[in-house]
Design a protein around this motif. Structure first.
Motif, short mmCIF file in Angstrom:
data_model
loop_
_atom_site.label_atom_id
_atom_site.label_comp_id
_atom_site.label_asym_id
_atom_site.label_seq_id
_atom_site.Cartn_x
_atom_site.Cartn_y
_atom_site.Cartn_z
N GLY A 227 8.19 -13.51 -13.02
CA GLY A 227 6.93 -12.62 -12.39
C GLY A 227 6.49 -11.93 -11.76
O GLY A 227 7.57 -12.00 -11.49
N LYS A 228 5.00 -11.20 -11.33
CA LYS A 228 4.95 -10.80 -10.31
C LYS A 228 4.05 -11.29 -9.37
O LYS A 228 3.05 -11.50 -10.04
CB LYS A 228 4.97 -8.71 -10.42
N THR A 229 3.95 -10.97 -8.14
CA THR A 229 2.51 -11.63 -7.45
C THR A 229 2.38 -10.38 -6.24
O THR A 229 2.97 -9.93 -6.36
CB THR A 229 3.22 -13.16 -5.94
N LEU A 230 1.16 -10.39 -6.40
CA LEU A 230 0.41 -9.38 -6.41
C LEU A 230 -0.17 -9.94 -4.66
O LEU A 230 -0.93 -10.18 -4.75
CB LEU A 230 -0.74 -8.64 -6.80
N ILE A 231 0.16 -8.41 -3.81
CA ILE A 231 0.16 -8.94 -2.52
C ILE A 231 -0.82 -8.40 -1.70
O ILE A 231 -0.91 -6.90 -2.10
CB ILE A 231 1.06 -8.92 -1.76
N ASP A 232 -1.76 -8.43 -1.87
CA ASP A 232 -2.71 -7.76 -0.99
C ASP A 232 -3.81 -8.44 0.27
O ASP A 232 -3.81 -8.81 0.44
CB ASP A 232 -3.63 -6.98 -1.46
N PRO A 237 -7.23 -3.68 -0.85
CA PRO A 237 -6.12 -3.00 -0.30
C PRO A 237 -6.02 -3.35 0.70
O PRO A 237 -6.94 -3.36 1.70
CB PRO A 237 -6.08 -1.69 -1.34
N PHE A 238 -4.58 -2.87 1.48
CA PHE A 238 -4.54 -2.73 2.76
C PHE A 238 -4.66 -1.19 3.41
O PHE A 238 -4.34 -0.41 2.67
CB PHE A 238 -3.11 -3.43 3.14
N GLU A 239 -5.13 -0.82 4.83
CA GLU A 239 -5.43 0.58 4.48
C GLU A 239 -4.56 0.48 5.79
O GLU A 239 -5.02 -0.07 6.70
CB GLU A 239 -6.94 0.74 4.46
N THR A 240 -4.14 1.90 6.12
CA THR A 240 -3.62 2.00 7.31
C THR A 240 -4.07 4.01 7.60
O THR A 240 -3.77 4.74 6.35
CB THR A 240 -2.40 1.88 7.63
N THR A 241 -3.81 4.84 8.27
CA THR A 241 -3.80 5.42 8.66
C THR A 241 -3.28 6.12 9.68
O THR A 241 -2.58 5.89 10.63
CB THR A 241 -5.71 5.95 9.11
N SER A 242 -2.60 7.14 9.96
CA SER A 242 -2.29 8.58 10.62
C SER A 242 -3.44 8.63 11.86
O SER A 242 -4.35 8.89 11.45
CB SER A 242 -1.66 9.89 9.43
#
Length: 264
Positions: A227-232, A237-242
Motif C-alpha cells: 500500500g501507500k501512506t499519504l504524508i501531509d 498539503p505542506f506549503e513552502t515559498t521561495s
C-alpha cells in the motif's frame, strides 16, 4: 535538528506502537492522525496496515541551525511587521512570531522533512519508495521575510535525500558531501523496519522558484499487503515559498534590523 524534536518523534512512535494514544485522533482518508504539539509539530500517521509514521517538517539544516524564516503577506512598513516578537495581536492565543501560519505566513524553503517509520509488532515491513507530488504552484509570496534565531543540536543517524520542485515532476538531487559531518547515509530504497529498529529519513525539500503546495506518498509492503501512506500536514498539503530577492529581517533585543547572516 533540535535534540527535543528527535525525542518527540521517538516518543510519539513508541506511544502509538504501544496503543496508548486514544484522544485527539483525526481521520484523513484511511489514516488515523495524532498531533504531537511543540514548536515544531509532529504528525503521527497510522493505517490498518503498513508502518506507523512520525512526521515533522522544520526549517534549517540537519542540526536545526540557520532557519531561513517565514514570508508574511505584509510589507515591511506594516504595523504588524514592526511589532516586537511576543507582543501585539494574537490569534489562537499566540502572537505573529509564535504562530506564523495563523497570520498567513509561508515557510521559506528549503525545509527538512523528517520521517520515522516503525512496525507495530515483531514482523518486518519493507519500505519501497517515497514519491513527492506538487499539487499547486504559484509565484513566490511577496511581503516581509523574517528569520528568527534557531537552536542547534545533535543529529541521529538518517537516510538522507534531496528533492527539487523546479521542474515537473519533482526530481532527486545528488547528495554529494551534503551533511557529511552528520551520521548519515544516502537515501536508497528499499529499507526494512521493525518495532525495535525504526527507519529514519531526512529529506531536504527545495521548492525552487515557486510557492508550492506538496505532499508525499510512502509505498510499503506489509506481509502479503502492499500500500501507500499519504504524508501531509494533517489533511492539507505542506506549503513552502521561495524568498529570492526579499530583504531578510531579524529581531534582537526588541529591535528589528536587516540581517547580514543570509545572502539569498
Amino acid at each position: 535538528m533540535k535534540v527535543w524534536i528527535v525525542g518527540i518523534i521517538a516518543t510519539a512512535l513508541t506511544t502509538v506502537a504501544a496503543g496508548l494514544i486514544a484522544d485527539g485522533l483525526t481521520s484523513v482518508g484511511t489514516s488515523v492522525r495524532e498531533i504531537i504539539d511543540g514548536d515544531n509539530r509532529s504528525v503521527v500517521i497510522r493505517d490498518k496496515h503498513g508502518p506507523v509514521l512520525a512526521v515533522t517538517v522544520e526549517q534549517g539544516d540537519g542540526d536545526g541551525c540557520n532557519a531561513p524564516g517565514w514570508v508574511y503577506p505584509e510589507p515591511p512598513s506594516a504595523p504588524l511587521m514592526n511589532t516586537p516578537p511576543g507582543t501585539g495581536p494574537r490569534k489562537h492565543g499566540k502572537t505573529w512570531d509564535e504562530d506564523p501560519l495563523a497570520f498567513g505566513a509561508v515557510a521559506v524553503g528549503p525545509v527538512a522533512l523528517y520521517i520515522s517509520a516503525q512496525a507495530r509488532d515483531n514482523r518486518a515491513i519493507i519500505l519501497n519508495n517515497i514519491t513527492f507530488h506538487v499539487v499547486e504552484r504559484k509565484p513566490p509570496l511577496k511581503g516581509t521575510r523574517v528569520s528568527m534565531a534557531a537552536g542547534c543540536g545533535d543529529s541521529p543517524t538518517y537516510h538522507i535525500g534531496r528533492v527539487n520542485f523546479d521542474t515537473a515532476p519533482p526530481y532527486w538531487v545528488a547528495v554529494g558531501d551534503y551533511m557529511k559531518e552528520f551520521r548519515t547515509d544516502e537515501l536508497k530504497f528499499p529499507y526494512k523496519t521493525t518495532a525495535s529498529d525504526p527507519a529514519t529519513f531526512y529529506i531536504e525539500v527545495d521548492q525552487g522558484a515557486c510557492m508550492c503546495k506538496w505532499q508525499v506518498e510512502l509505498s510499503w509492503t506489509d506481509g502479503s499487503t502492499s500500500g501507500k501512506t499519504l504524508i501531509d500536514n494533517d489533511g492539507k498539503p505542506f506549503e513552502t515559498t521561495s524568498a529570492q530577492g526579499l530583504t531578510i529581517f531579524t529581531w534582537e533585543n526588541g529591535q528589528r534590523k536587516v540581517s547580514d547572516a543570509w545572502t539569498s
